[in-house]
Write an enzyme that holds these catalytic residues in place. Structure first.
Site, PDB file in Angstrom:
ATOM      1  CB  SER A   7      -0.907  -0.004   1.233  1.00 32.22           C
ATOM      2  OG  SER A   7      -1.477   1.271   1.360  1.00 32.22           O
ATOM      3  CG  HIS A  32      -3.792  -1.546  -1.688  1.00 27.15           C
ATOM      4  ND1 HIS A  32      -4.896  -2.298  -2.023  1.00 27.15           N
ATOM      5  CD2 HIS A  32      -4.169  -0.760  -0.650  1.00 27.15           C
ATOM      6  CE1 HIS A  32      -5.906  -1.969  -1.227  1.00 27.15           C
ATOM      7  NE2 HIS A  32      -5.496  -1.037  -0.385  1.00 27.15           N
ATOM      8  CG  ASP A  34      -5.107   2.501   0.671  1.00 24.29           C
ATOM      9  OD1 ASP A  34      -6.045   1.687   0.673  1.00 24.29           O
ATOM     10  OD2 ASP A  34      -3.945   2.207   0.997  1.00 24.29           O
ATOM     11  CG  MET A  36      -8.368   7.261   1.856  1.00 20.89           C
ATOM     12  SD  MET A  36      -7.634   7.315   3.495  1.00 20.89           S
ATOM     13  CE  MET A  36      -6.704   5.777   3.507  1.00 20.89           C
ATOM     14  CG  HIS A  65      -9.160   0.089  -0.736  1.00 20.29           C
ATOM     15  ND1 HIS A  65      -8.580  -0.116   0.499  1.00 20.29           N
ATOM     16  CD2 HIS A  65     -10.506   0.070  -0.515  1.00 20.29           C
ATOM     17  CE1 HIS A  65      -9.528  -0.229   1.423  1.00 20.29           C
ATOM     18  NE2 HIS A  65     -10.700  -0.120   0.834  1.00 20.29           N
ATOM     19  CG  MET A  67     -11.391   3.335   1.871  1.00 19.05           C
ATOM     20  SD  MET A  67      -9.796   3.265   2.689  1.00 19.05           S
ATOM     21  CE  MET A  67      -8.732   3.217   1.263  1.00 19.05           C
ATOM     22  CG  MET A 137     -11.736  -2.736   4.919  1.00 17.94           C
ATOM     23  SD  MET A 137     -10.174  -2.244   4.161  1.00 17.94           S
ATOM     24  CE  MET A 137      -9.415  -1.248   5.448  1.00 17.94           C
ATOM     25  N   GLY A 142      -9.115   4.279   6.616  1.00 13.91           N
ATOM     26  CA  GLY A 142      -8.768   5.699   6.712  1.00 13.91           C
ATOM     27  C   GLY A 142      -7.294   5.970   6.966  1.00 13.91           C
ATOM     28  CG  PHE A 143      -5.971   7.172   9.586  1.00 12.78           C
ATOM     29  CD1 PHE A 143      -5.405   8.386   9.240  1.00 12.78           C
ATOM     30  CD2 PHE A 143      -7.301   7.150  10.014  1.00 12.78           C
ATOM     31  CE1 PHE A 143      -6.138   9.569   9.328  1.00 12.78           C
ATOM     32  CE2 PHE A 143      -8.039   8.326  10.108  1.00 12.78           C
ATOM     33  CZ  PHE A 143      -7.462   9.537   9.755  1.00 12.78           C
ATOM     34  N   GLY A 145      -0.953   1.935   9.446  1.00 15.20           N
ATOM     35  CA  GLY A 145      -0.270   1.773  10.716  1.00 15.20           C
ATOM     36  C   GLY A 145      -1.150   1.435  11.910  1.00 15.20           C
ATOM     37  CG  ASP A 175      -6.210  -2.858   3.211  1.00  9.17           C
ATOM     38  OD1 ASP A 175      -5.178  -2.609   3.837  1.00  9.17           O
ATOM     39  OD2 ASP A 175      -6.783  -2.033   2.463  1.00  9.17           O
ATOM     40  N   GLY A 176      -5.032  -4.301   6.302  1.00  9.79           N
ATOM     41  CA  GLY A 176      -4.963  -3.581   7.572  1.00  9.79           C
ATOM     42  C   GLY A 176      -4.197  -4.337   8.646  1.00  9.79           C
ATOM     43  N   GLY A 177      -3.080  -3.771   9.083  1.00 12.63           N
ATOM     44  CA  GLY A 177      -2.325  -4.358  10.193  1.00 12.63           C
ATOM     45  C   GLY A 177      -1.644  -5.673   9.872  1.00 12.63           C
ATOM     46  N   GLY A 197       1.052  -2.014   4.166  1.00  8.76           N
ATOM     47  CA  GLY A 197       1.650  -0.692   3.980  1.00  8.76           C
ATOM     48  C   GLY A 197       2.836  -0.496   4.889  1.00  8.76           C
ATOM     49  CB  SER A 198       3.113   0.571   8.425  1.00 10.53           C
ATOM     50  OG  SER A 198       2.135  -0.305   8.895  1.00 10.53           O
TER      51      SER A 198
END
Ligand code: DX5
Ligand code: ZN
Length: 217
Positions: A7, A32, A34, A36, A65, A67, A137, A142-143, A145, A175-177, A197-198
Site C-alpha cells: 500500500s 495498492h 488507497d 480517500m 481501493h 474509500m 478490512m 482511513g489510516f 499503521g 487489508d490492515g495491520g 503498507g507500514s
C-alpha cells in the site's frame, strides 16, 4: 502464489518514484492505491492525476481501493488509467449490483470491500458468483499503521468456506495491520491477496522485496 499488495499510503511521498522503483523486481505483487475523499473516511490521499503518473512508472498491476462516498463519480476518470482492480466499499453504494455491472465494463477486476463491522452475509449469492475480489478490512478504513482487529479473522474463514462450497472464483484480499507475524495464519484461513503498507515501507533498510517475501513465508 499469494499476491502481496504494497500500500503506497505508507511510502515516502516525497520520493514516490524511487519507492515504486524499489518494488520493480518483486513478483506477483499489485500496487495498492488507497483513494480517500475526506468524507467517507476522515482522511484525504490522492486521485486520478497521481495515479496517472504512477501507472506510467511501473509494470505491476494497479489495485485501486476507493474509500469514497460516491465511487460512481470516479468511474470515467479512472477508466483511462490502466487500473487492474477497482474495489469499492459495499457500505458506500446503494445499488451495488448495477454499480458492479457498470464497473465491470471498465475494469478487468472489480472488488467489494467490507468494513470490520459489516458481516459477509450482506453480499447475496448472485453477486458472490460474479464478483472478482472481496476485501476484508481488518482495520477501520482511513489510516495506515493501525493494529489488526483479531475479530475479523472469522470472516475470512467463513468466506473461504463459502467459496469452496460453491466453487466461487473471487479472490479474498485482506487489508490492515498485516505483518510477518500474522500473514501465514491469514493465508491458511484462505486469504490469497494481502495488502501491507507500514510493514513493507516501514522497513529501515528499504529492502522491500525481502519484506514482501517474508509475508509469503
Ligand atoms: C487503510 C488502508 C490500508 C492501509 C494499510 O484504510 O485501506 O490499505 O494503507 O496500512 P497498514 O498495512 O499499515 O495497516
Ligand atoms: Zn487499502
Amino acid at each position: 502464489m499469494t499476491i502481496i499488495a504494497p500500500s503506497l499510503l505508507a511510502a515516502d511521498f516525497m520520493n514516490l518514484g524511487e519507492e515504486i522503483k524499489r518494488l520493480e523486481k518483486a513478483h506477483d505483487i499489485w500496487l495498492h492505491l488507497d483513494i480517500m475523499d475526506g468524507h467517507y473516511v476522515p482522511n484525504l490521499t490522492f486521485g486520478a492525476p497521481v495515479l496517472k503518473e504512477i501507472s506510467q512508472y511501473t509494470s505491476h498491476k494497479l489495485d485501486a481501493h476507493f474509500m469514497v462516498t460516491n465511487p460512481e463519480d470516479y468511474l470515467d476518470d479512472f477508466a483511462k488509467l490502466n487500473i487492474h482492480n477497482f474495489t469499492f466499499h459495499w457500505e458506500a453504494v446503494t445499488h451495488q449490483d448495477s454499480f458492479i455491472q457498470k464497473a465491470k465494463k471498465v475494469f478487468p477486476s472489480v472488488g467489494i470491500s467490507l468494513n470490520p463491522a459489516t458481516p459477509i452475509e450482506v453480499i447475496p449469492e448472485y453477486i458472490l458468483e460474479k464478483i472478482d475480489l472481496i476485501l476484508i478490512m481488518t482495520v477501520n478504513p482511513g489510516f495506515g499503521g493501525q493494529s489488526f482487529i483479531e475479530g475479523c479473522k472469522n470472516k475470512i474463514d467463513k468466506l473461504a468456506q463459502l467459496r469452496s462450497k460453491h466453487s466461487y472464483s473471487f479472490q479474498i484480499q485482506v487489508d490492515g495491520g498485516i505483518k510477518d507475524s500474522n500473514a501465514s495464519e491469514l493465508i491458511k484461513l484462505g486469504a490469497d491477496n494481502l495488502v501491507a503498507g507500514s510493514y513493507i515501507f516501514g522497513s529501515k533498510e528499504k529492502k522491500y522485496v525481502e519484506q514482501i517475501e517474508s509475508l509469503r513465508n
